[in-house]
Motif scaffolding. Structure first.
Motif, PDB file in Angstrom:
ATOM      1  N   SER A 135      -1.927   4.027  -2.755  1.00 44.78           N
ATOM      2  CA  SER A 135      -2.395   2.821  -3.444  1.00 44.78           C
ATOM      3  C   SER A 135      -3.669   3.108  -4.203  1.00 44.78           C
ATOM      4  O   SER A 135      -3.861   2.631  -5.327  1.00 44.78           O
ATOM      5  CB  SER A 135      -2.673   1.710  -2.440  1.00 44.78           C
ATOM      6  OG  SER A 135      -1.505   1.346  -1.784  1.00 44.78           O
TER       7      SER A 135
ATOM      8  N   GLN B  37       2.325  -5.026  -4.070  1.00 42.26           N
ATOM      9  CA  GLN B  37       3.141  -4.915  -2.869  1.00 42.26           C
ATOM     10  C   GLN B  37       3.477  -6.279  -2.276  1.00 42.26           C
ATOM     11  O   GLN B  37       4.614  -6.545  -1.931  1.00 42.26           O
ATOM     12  CB  GLN B  37       2.382  -4.072  -1.832  1.00 42.26           C
ATOM     13  CG  GLN B  37       3.062  -4.004  -0.482  1.00 42.26           C
ATOM     14  CD  GLN B  37       2.386  -3.019   0.444  1.00 42.26           C
ATOM     15  OE1 GLN B  37       1.308  -2.521   0.174  1.00 42.26           O
ATOM     16  NE2 GLN B  37       3.024  -2.734   1.547  1.00 42.26           N
TER      17      GLN B  37
ATOM     18  N   ASP C  14       3.241  -0.579  -6.849  1.00 44.35           N
ATOM     19  CA  ASP C  14       2.732  -0.173  -5.535  1.00 44.35           C
ATOM     20  C   ASP C  14       3.594  -0.776  -4.429  1.00 44.35           C
ATOM     21  O   ASP C  14       3.435  -1.929  -4.073  1.00 44.35           O
ATOM     22  CB  ASP C  14       1.273  -0.633  -5.392  1.00 44.35           C
ATOM     23  CG  ASP C  14       0.642  -0.090  -4.119  1.00 44.35           C
ATOM     24  OD1 ASP C  14       1.335   0.633  -3.378  1.00 44.35           O
ATOM     25  OD2 ASP C  14      -0.534  -0.389  -3.871  1.00 44.35           O
ATOM     26  N   GLU C  15       4.478   0.017  -3.912  1.00 43.48           N
ATOM     27  CA  GLU C  15       5.409  -0.418  -2.866  1.00 43.48           C
ATOM     28  C   GLU C  15       5.976  -1.797  -3.179  1.00 43.48           C
ATOM     29  O   GLU C  15       5.808  -2.740  -2.405  1.00 43.48           O
ATOM     30  CB  GLU C  15       4.707  -0.425  -1.498  1.00 43.48           C
ATOM     31  CG  GLU C  15       4.067   0.920  -1.193  1.00 43.48           C
ATOM     32  CD  GLU C  15       3.748   1.097   0.280  1.00 43.48           C
ATOM     33  OE1 GLU C  15       4.407   0.444   1.099  1.00 43.48           O
ATOM     34  OE2 GLU C  15       2.860   1.898   0.598  1.00 43.48           O
TER      35      GLU C  15
END
Ligand SMILES: Nc1ncnc2c1ncn2[C@@H]1O[C@H](COP(=O)(O)OP(=O)(O)OP(=O)(O)O)[C@@H](O)[C@H]1O
Ligand code: SF4
Ligand SMILES: [Mg+2]
Lengths: 371, 348
Positions: free
Chosen positions: A74, A118, A198-199
């Protein structure tokens, strides 16, 4: 030095894809200072979240960034989008150095680098309507699309598979998957060239994950947007990324095209990550795959191990690993652009070993008891 | 963590038609297209809360009474300054006996003097109470608004910029918090007054009001600052703020569009707790003799007078006291209801 080392690293510029480079990151470093002491606070140490990362992303290319929790993925993403200022290193976007660009200097490229977050619950402002949320990047950048911003928002909603009439609704009226689609629409509002995700699916329900990944894939292919797709396991990234970079404790330990990483991994850590992915079929003939259980936690990034950072959990570690940091280089037998940072790399195969590698003594004892 | 099973599932589900799945996801919410904002939802929850609605009614009633004090006294035909017991104009309608105590029952309640009269002077209690409420409520409103604004600004600056700014603002807040408040109200009031007005001269009433405002303001903003700071601190880390930054939004825009709308509820909740407590503090100041003085009608001063007359005329304390208890109780219950409506999870 190791005999199978052939080429010195070309500073990440050994990108095998013929496409032109969009983003280039060199020696990217982020240390979060830790303050302590009384009564005057002093810097007493630093979290070495990212430590000398080299990456390249080509135009329209999707790069997967994989690693365990806490290894700095991240942080890397936030550095690329310049939400964080790097401690050292260089970020070049389309030939322009944006490492230390201020908000105003960044303005021209701002619209081209976007981010998908995320957590779909905290990434949308609960007090704004979906329309306002998607519209605001256009307002900030003074973009007036043909037919007005509202029309554009409707188009975007349709593009991400939501009802365009939901324009006036609030985020709390949507499910997690729908919220993530709204986040995608917001990222697309400015016609970006690069999206750092990010995820983006790890907070979603399993049944929704595939839909969102498919949406992203569709977006990536149809609109030709380059992606940095962050994930913590290799399964999600596999369908999505042309190239994959594996991170461990702030460093890239292996990077290469998808085929190399999934079928001919060299770094022990990549082997371990792959063995934890049951779905991936390594090669058709090998029914039984190797089993490596990575137990224990990632060491603290405040005091990372000397030499190779993976050595505390590596089953091939030798004395050399503690003293010399392995460079990220192309090993003999690897394809161009497949770089590995290891003194004693594994064979480029993922077939079963004679014996399972169990990395945690406690886990091993437990298994012996059971057998 | 995405568990291996999750990954497996997602792998098999890739075959699903994303368009189909997306439309079915949408279909269930397609009936009513105009969304309801969190504010509207809060209002709906609040409307369902009987206690809250009742208390809101009572509180509004008090404010109306306070604002309409001149109108009400016009109806009752009295005013808070006339000494009905001593003024020769009213000699034909005696309100006090030879000992200076109210004639009649319950502190001299009569058709002329609805709540009775003050012993010794014979001033009309009803007029004094409504005018006193007016003074107290307006003062409290002023003080609360000022200290909320100060707290919001200081809290926002500290919370948003963090780091060194936050550290020093935090120390300043601590410094002001370390004052023993009640003591300093009493000690500071004469100092502030003496600072601007020659002690030998009569202090004008507006100036007393100003002094109260300044002292309560200086020593009262810290609570709000802390609440706002911690809220902003947590909001600043939220991803929607980062999304705004990625889009290139300026700090000003982020504060206005992303952060402010999200701190409205804590501010409103704090306001409903702060106002009654400020009213009590102002009453306390007048009671302790450093707030408003004769002849300014003031709620707190009525208690001071009531304490003086408590032995001969206990009824004098009754109306101001009951009025205050009801008001503070309702205001605090209203605060609870507002909080519950904003945050249904914390509810009873
Ligand atoms: N603002 C910060 N201040 C101090 N340390 C930080 C900060 N942000 C991240 N870190 C530390 O940096 C390291 C890397 O964090 P990062 O969030 O990048 O990991 P990650 O790979 O994204 O993990 P995850 O999979 O859990 O999201 C962690 O040890 C984390 O504690
Ligand atoms: S360098 Fe040594 S410790 Fe590091 S991964 Fe390779 S073998 Fe293991
Ligand atoms: Mg992360």
């Amino acid at each position: 030095m190791s005999e199978n080392l052939t080429l010195p690293a070309q500073q990440g510029s050994t990108d095998p894809t013929p496409t032109e480079t969009l983003l280039e990151v060199k020696g990217l470093t982020k240390h979060f200072p830790i303050y302590g002491g009384f009564p005057i606070k002093r810097k007493v140490g630093a979290v070495q979240a990212v430590d000398g990362v080299d990456l390249t992303v080509g135009v329209g290319e999707s790069l997967g960034l994989v690693g365990e929790s806490g290894c700095g993925k991240s942080t890397t993403g936030r550095l690329i989008t310049r939400l964080l200022a790097p401690t050292a290193g260089q970020i070049t976007y389309a030939g322009q150095d944006i490492t230390h660009a201020s908000r105003r200097q960044l303005a021209p490229v701002r619209s081209e680098i976007q981010m998908i977050f995320q957590d779909p619950y905290s990434s949308l402002n609960p007090r704004q309507t979906v329309g306002t949320i998607i519209k605001s990047p256009m307002e900030v950048n003074g973009i007036n699309p043909e037919g007005g911003r509202e029309k554009r928002v409707r188009e975007l909603l349709e593009l991400v598979g939501l009802n365009p009439e939901h324009y006036n609704r609030f985020p709390h009226e949507f499910s997690g998957g729908q919220r993530q689609r709204i986040g995608v629409a917001r990222a697309l509002a400015l016609n970006p060239k690069l999206i750092v995700a990010d995820e983006p699916v790890s907070a979603l329900d399993v049944s929704i994950q595939a839909q969102v990944v498919n949406l992203l894939q569709k977006v990536q292919q149809e609109l030709g947007i380059a992606f940095v797709f962050i994930a913590h396991d290799l399964a999600i990234v596999r369908h999505f990324s042309q190239r994959v970079a594996v991170m461990y404790l702030g460093k890239v330990v292996e990077v290469g095209d998808r085929d190399s990483i999934y079928n001919r991994p060299r770094h022990p850590y990549t082997h371990a990550l792959l063995s934890a992915v049951p779905e991936v079929e390594i090669s058709d003939e090998s029914e039984s795959r190797e089993r490596i259980r990575l137990a224990g936690d990632v060491p603290s990034p405040i005091h990372p191990p000397s030499g190779c950072r993976f050595r505390t959990r590596c089953w091939k570690a030798q004395d050399k690993c503690a003293t010399e940091e392995p460079p990220l280089v192309q090993l003999s037998g690897n394809r161009a652009g497949h770089l590995t940072a290891c003194h004693f790399p594994e064979d480029p195969t993922t077939e079963a070993r004679d014996e399972d590698v169990v990395l945690d003594p406690a886990l091993k004892a437990l298994e012996e008891d059971q057998d | 963590m995405t568990s291996p099973t999750k990954a497996e599932d997602s792998g098999s589900a890739v075959a699903l038609d994303p368009e189909l799945a997306a439309t079915s996801e949408v279909a269930k919410g397609a009936k009513k297209l105009e969304g309801r904002s969190p504010g509207q939802l809060m209002w709906q929850r609040f409307k369902r809360d009987r206690t809250g609605m009742f208390c809101a009614g009572v509180v509004i009633f008090y404010f109306v009474v306070a604002l309409c004090a001149p109108l009400l006294t016009a109806i009752s035909g009295t005013n808070p300054y006339t000494l009905y017991g001593q003024d020769p104009t009213y000699a034909d309608q005696p309100v006090l006996d030879d000992f200076g105590l109210p004639l009649g029952y319950f502190g001299g309640v009569s058709a002329d003097h609805w709540f009775g009269v003050e012993p010794q002077y014979g001033r009309d209690l009803f007029a004094m109470l409504v005018y006193g409420m007016r003074t107290s409520l307006l003062m409290a409103l002023g003080v609360t608004t000022l200290l909320m604004l100060t707290g919001i600004i200081i809290g926002m600056v500290g919370g948003y910029f963090g780091g060194r700014t936050d550290y020093w603002l935090g120390r300043v807040t601590d410094f002001f918090l370390s004052f023993p408040q009640q003591l300093f109200f009493i000690a500071f009031m004469p100092v502030v007054t003496a600072f601007f007005v020659d002690p030998r001269e009569e202090t004008p009433t507006y100036f007393r009001a100003l002094a109260i405002l300044i002292v309560l303001w200086l020593l009262g903003w810290m609570g709000m600052a802390r609440i706002v700071r911690s809220t902003v601190l947590s909001l600043r880390e939220r991803e929607f703020v980062e999304a705004a930054k990625v889009a290139g939004a300026s700090p000003g825009r982020i504060v206005r569009k992303e952060i402010l709308p999200n701190i409205v509820s804590p501010i409103l909740i704090q306001f409903t707790y702060q106002l009654p407590s400020t009213i009590l503090t102002i009453a306390f100041l007048s009671f302790a003799g450093v707030g408003f003085v004769e002849p300014t009608p003031d709620w707190g001063r009525l208690f001071a007078a009531g304490a003086k007359y408590a032995e001969q005329d206990p009824a004098f304390m009754f109306f101001p006291g009951v009025a205050l208890v009801i008001f503070i109780l309702c205001f605090n219950l209203l605060g609870d209801s507002v909080r519950d409506a904003f945050d249904p999870k914390s509810g009873r």
